[in-house]
Motif scaffolding. Structure first.
Motif, PDB file in Angstrom:
ATOM      1  N   MET A   1     106.929   4.238 -56.746  1.00  0.00           N
ATOM      2  CA  MET A   1     106.946   5.696 -56.951  1.00  0.00           C
ATOM      3  C   MET A   1     107.118   6.401 -55.604  1.00  0.00           C
ATOM      4  N   ILE A   2     107.942   7.435 -55.586  1.00  0.00           N
ATOM      5  CA  ILE A   2     108.174   8.201 -54.366  1.00  0.00           C
ATOM      6  C   ILE A   2     106.933   9.029 -54.033  1.00  0.00           C
ATOM      7  N   THR A   3     106.481   8.926 -52.786  1.00  0.00           N
ATOM      8  CA  THR A   3     105.328   9.717 -52.350  1.00  0.00           C
ATOM      9  C   THR A   3     105.762  11.153 -52.063  1.00  0.00           C
ATOM     10  N   VAL A   4     104.776  12.043 -52.058  1.00  0.00           N
ATOM     11  CA  VAL A   4     105.063  13.458 -51.844  1.00  0.00           C
ATOM     12  C   VAL A   4     103.915  14.099 -51.072  1.00  0.00           C
ATOM     13  N   GLY A   5     104.235  15.056 -50.249  1.00  0.00           N
ATOM     14  CA  GLY A   5     103.240  15.851 -49.527  1.00  0.00           C
ATOM     15  C   GLY A   5     103.737  17.272 -49.394  1.00  0.00           C
ATOM     16  N   VAL A   6     102.820  18.202 -49.232  1.00  0.00           N
ATOM     17  CA  VAL A   6     103.176  19.626 -49.188  1.00  0.00           C
ATOM     18  C   VAL A   6     102.522  20.286 -47.985  1.00  0.00           C
ATOM     19  N   GLU A   7     103.281  21.130 -47.312  1.00  0.00           N
ATOM     20  CA  GLU A   7     102.761  22.006 -46.258  1.00  0.00           C
ATOM     21  C   GLU A   7     102.892  23.451 -46.742  1.00  0.00           C
ATOM     22  N   GLU A   8     101.855  24.243 -46.500  1.00  0.00           N
ATOM     23  CA  GLU A   8     101.883  25.664 -46.862  1.00  0.00           C
ATOM     24  C   GLU A   8     101.485  26.505 -45.651  1.00  0.00           C
ATOM     25  N   GLU A   9     102.133  27.660 -45.515  1.00  0.00           N
ATOM     26  CA  GLU A   9     101.814  28.616 -44.457  1.00  0.00           C
ATOM     27  C   GLU A   9     101.233  29.878 -45.090  1.00  0.00           C
ATOM     28  N   TYR A  10     100.201  30.443 -44.459  1.00  0.00           N
ATOM     29  CA  TYR A  10      99.563  31.667 -44.954  1.00  0.00           C
ATOM     30  C   TYR A  10      99.484  32.689 -43.816  1.00  0.00           C
ATOM     31  N   LEU A  11      99.344  33.939 -44.209  1.00  0.00           N
ATOM     32  CA  LEU A  11      99.105  35.022 -43.260  1.00  0.00           C
ATOM     33  C   LEU A  11      97.608  35.303 -43.181  1.00  0.00           C
ATOM     34  N   LEU A  12      97.139  35.694 -42.017  1.00  0.00           N
ATOM     35  CA  LEU A  12      95.776  36.186 -41.837  1.00  0.00           C
ATOM     36  C   LEU A  12      95.850  37.701 -41.746  1.00  0.00           C
ATOM     37  N   VAL A  13      95.149  38.396 -42.660  1.00  0.00           N
ATOM     38  CA  VAL A  13      95.320  39.842 -42.766  1.00  0.00           C
ATOM     39  C   VAL A  13      93.975  40.556 -42.865  1.00  0.00           C
TER      40      VAL A  13
ATOM     41  N   VAL B   1      99.406  12.327 -47.795  1.00  0.00           N
ATOM     42  CA  VAL B   1     100.446  11.714 -48.616  1.00  0.00           C
ATOM     43  C   VAL B   1      99.879  11.459 -50.012  1.00  0.00           C
ATOM     44  N   CYS B   2     100.615  11.890 -51.040  1.00  0.00           N
ATOM     45  CA  CYS B   2     100.129  11.800 -52.424  1.00  0.00           C
ATOM     46  C   CYS B   2     101.103  10.980 -53.263  1.00  0.00           C
ATOM     47  N   THR B   3     100.564  10.337 -54.291  1.00  0.00           N
ATOM     48  CA  THR B   3     101.408   9.622 -55.247  1.00  0.00           C
ATOM     49  C   THR B   3     101.507  10.344 -56.585  1.00  0.00           C
TER      50      THR B   3
ATOM     51  N   LEU C   1     101.050  14.207 -58.870  1.00  0.00           N
ATOM     52  CA  LEU C   1     101.027  15.661 -58.741  1.00  0.00           C
ATOM     53  C   LEU C   1      99.619  16.219 -58.849  1.00  0.00           C
ATOM     54  N   GLU C   2      98.727  15.538 -59.597  1.00  0.00           N
ATOM     55  CA  GLU C   2      97.346  16.010 -59.668  1.00  0.00           C
ATOM     56  C   GLU C   2      96.682  15.930 -58.300  1.00  0.00           C
ATOM     57  N   GLU C   3      97.074  14.947 -57.479  1.00  0.00           N
ATOM     58  CA  GLU C   3      96.563  14.869 -56.109  1.00  0.00           C
ATOM     59  C   GLU C   3      97.046  16.058 -55.294  1.00  0.00           C
ATOM     60  N   VAL C   4      98.320  16.374 -55.437  1.00  0.00           N
ATOM     61  CA  VAL C   4      98.879  17.508 -54.692  1.00  0.00           C
ATOM     62  C   VAL C   4      98.105  18.778 -55.018  1.00  0.00           C
ATOM     63  N   GLY C   5      97.919  19.053 -56.319  1.00  0.00           N
ATOM     64  CA  GLY C   5      97.202  20.260 -56.726  1.00  0.00           C
ATOM     65  C   GLY C   5      95.772  20.276 -56.236  1.00  0.00           C
ATOM     66  N   GLY C   6      95.091  19.147 -56.316  1.00  0.00           N
ATOM     67  CA  GLY C   6      93.705  19.084 -55.852  1.00  0.00           C
ATOM     68  C   GLY C   6      93.580  19.338 -54.370  1.00  0.00           C
ATOM     69  N   HIS C   7      94.466  18.740 -53.591  1.00  0.00           N
ATOM     70  CA  HIS C   7      94.405  18.944 -52.139  1.00  0.00           C
ATOM     71  C   HIS C   7      94.758  20.382 -51.765  1.00  0.00           C
ATOM     72  N   LEU C   8      95.744  20.963 -52.441  1.00  0.00           N
ATOM     73  CA  LEU C   8      96.110  22.347 -52.124  1.00  0.00           C
ATOM     74  C   LEU C   8      94.961  23.300 -52.422  1.00  0.00           C
ATOM     75  N   LEU C   9      94.295  23.123 -53.562  1.00  0.00           N
ATOM     76  CA  LEU C   9      93.152  23.976 -53.873  1.00  0.00           C
ATOM     77  C   LEU C   9      92.028  23.782 -52.854  1.00  0.00           C
ATOM     78  N   ARG C  10      91.795  22.533 -52.461  1.00  0.00           N
ATOM     79  CA  ARG C  10      90.753  22.256 -51.463  1.00  0.00           C
ATOM     80  C   ARG C  10      91.069  22.938 -50.133  1.00  0.00           C
ATOM     81  N   LEU C  11      92.311  22.808 -49.677  1.00  0.00           N
ATOM     82  CA  LEU C  11      92.682  23.378 -48.384  1.00  0.00           C
ATOM     83  C   LEU C  11      92.750  24.903 -48.434  1.00  0.00           C
ATOM     84  N   ARG C  12      93.249  25.451 -49.553  1.00  0.00           N
ATOM     85  CA  ARG C  12      93.252  26.915 -49.686  1.00  0.00           C
ATOM     86  C   ARG C  12      91.825  27.460 -49.645  1.00  0.00           C
ATOM     87  N   HIS C  13      90.920  26.784 -50.328  1.00  0.00           N
ATOM     88  CA  HIS C  13      89.529  27.231 -50.335  1.00  0.00           C
ATOM     89  C   HIS C  13      88.920  27.144 -48.941  1.00  0.00           C
ATOM     90  N   ALA C  14      89.176  26.060 -48.224  1.00  0.00           N
ATOM     91  CA  ALA C  14      88.617  25.891 -46.884  1.00  0.00           C
ATOM     92  C   ALA C  14      89.101  26.982 -45.935  1.00  0.00           C
TER      93      ALA C  14
END
Length: 364
Positions: free
Chosen positions: A1-13, A57-59, A61-74
């Motif tokens: 299975m192809i691995t996947v990872g996501v980077e997100e950028e946010y503004l501080l306002v 690195v995720c295998t 999509l549920e991992e991707v969503g979980g990590h994004l929510l964790r990092l957004r919250h942090a």
């Protein structure tokens, strides 16, 4: 299975005015003191009012969503502790008269010296999807085959209609701003990995760009990881939509690899058509027409249905079909994040907009 990872950028306002605030070092330091996020997962960006997160690195999509929510919250919690908020918007809806300071690294300071106003206006935030590849030659084959779908991905992700307090008329104004760099937009078609390397080397050795980090094509080979990096998407209001896009990109990569192995001819598109289609997608988002892989303008709904047919077998093989297809159909029903920003601004103005773009850290 192809691995996947996501980077997100946010503004501080600022929580009241939405004006960008240069507090990235304070927010990063606070985030690193919590057990929620690893220090390597939270990074600074070009301007001090921007912050970036990166999933492992995720295998699945549920991992991707979980990590994004964790990092957004942090990051959201760390921002709040420092008197600001994270805004999940591809463009800063409002700006101050004075520019935001540049992060003090040699590379970023050099960029500001070379392109002052352009750097000052980089208050834009994207989402990058990395998909694992077995080797660079395969990576170039993936680039050649998914490039015709980049305008569709851009339209699906549009989340930046506002700039300087008014509607730009574009669904993704970030795309227009970013397109002013020397090497940007859709990548060319490459004859193979050697051709990719020769073109990249020529751009650097000629002095036209200082390093390969400024190969700002909307899809490229990563210089740090064994991945293809798809960079055309705006950051998403909700983690679910980021997961959808990650699933689509993985589906496109898997389909490209399968087609390459089978010897199927890639869909070709003239560079001028692809460039114009990118502008069209940035302008209209999902509200009108999109270019299909044959270079024809069709309704957005028809093009998304064609996309799902194209990557359907790969989505099924990865176990992603049900989730991705349901999220794509939700997108068709409710519109893009850009549409939601416009609706919020029309309802009660800045307060509704502020509430919308600063609450995505804890929503699916």
């Amino acid at each position: 299975m192809i691995t996947v990872g996501v980077e997100e950028e946010y503004l501080l306002v600022d929580p009241e005015t939405l004006l960008p605030i240069p507090l990235v070092q304070e927010v990063r330091a606070t985030a690193s003191l919590t057990p929620i996020a690893d220090e390597r997962e939270v990074q600074d960006e070009l301007l001090q009012a921007q912050i970036e997160v990166a999933t492992p690195v995720c295998t699945g999509l549920e991992e991707v969503g979980g990590h994004l929510l964790r990092l957004r919250h942090a990051v959201a919690s760390a921002a709040q502790a420092n008197g600001c908020r994270i805004a999940i918007s591809a463009t800063a809806p409002v700006r101050d008269v004075l520019p935001v300071p540049v992060t003090s690294t040699a590379r970023y300071l050099r960029m500001r010296g070379e392109a002052r106003l352009l750097v000052d206006e980089q208050l834009i935030c994207g989402m990058h999807v990395h998909v694992g590849i077995p080797d660079p030659e395969t990576g170039v084959a993936v680039l050649n085959r998914l490039r015709v779908w980049l305008p569709t991905l851009l339209a699906m992700s549009a989340n930046g209609p506002l700039w300087d307090g008014r509607d730009t008329g574009f669904a993704s104004w970030r795309t227009i701003i970013f397109g002013r760099w020397p090497v940007s937009g859709p990548p060319p078609y490459f004859a193979g990995f050697a051709d990719y390397e020769a073109r990249a080397d020529a751009l650097v050795e000629s002095g036209l760009i200082p390093d390969r980090g400024q190969l700002y094509w909307q899809a490229r080979l990563s210089e740090r990881y064994p991945t293809v990096e798809v960079r055309c998407c705006d950051v998403q209001l909700e983690a679910d939509d980021a997961v959808m896009l990650a699933g689509v990109v993985r589906g496109l990569a898997a389909t490209a690899i399968a087609e390459e192995k089978a010897g199927a001819a890639p869909a070709l598109c003239a560079p001028e058509i692809l460039q114009a289609s990118t502008w069209h997608a940035a302008r209209h988002g999902m509200s009108g027409t999109l270019m299909d892989p044959e270079g024809r303008l069709r309704s957005s709904g028809d093009v998304l249905c064609a996309l799902l047919r194209h990557i359907g077998p790969a989505l099924e093989e990865n176990g992603d079909f049900r989730e991705v297809s349901s999220l794509v159909h939700r997108l068709l029903r409710h519109g893009t994040s850009a549409d939601r920003q416009r609706r919020a601004l029309a309802e009660t103005g800045l307060p509704a907009l502020a509430d919308l773009i600063t609450t995505g850290a804890t929503t699916g």
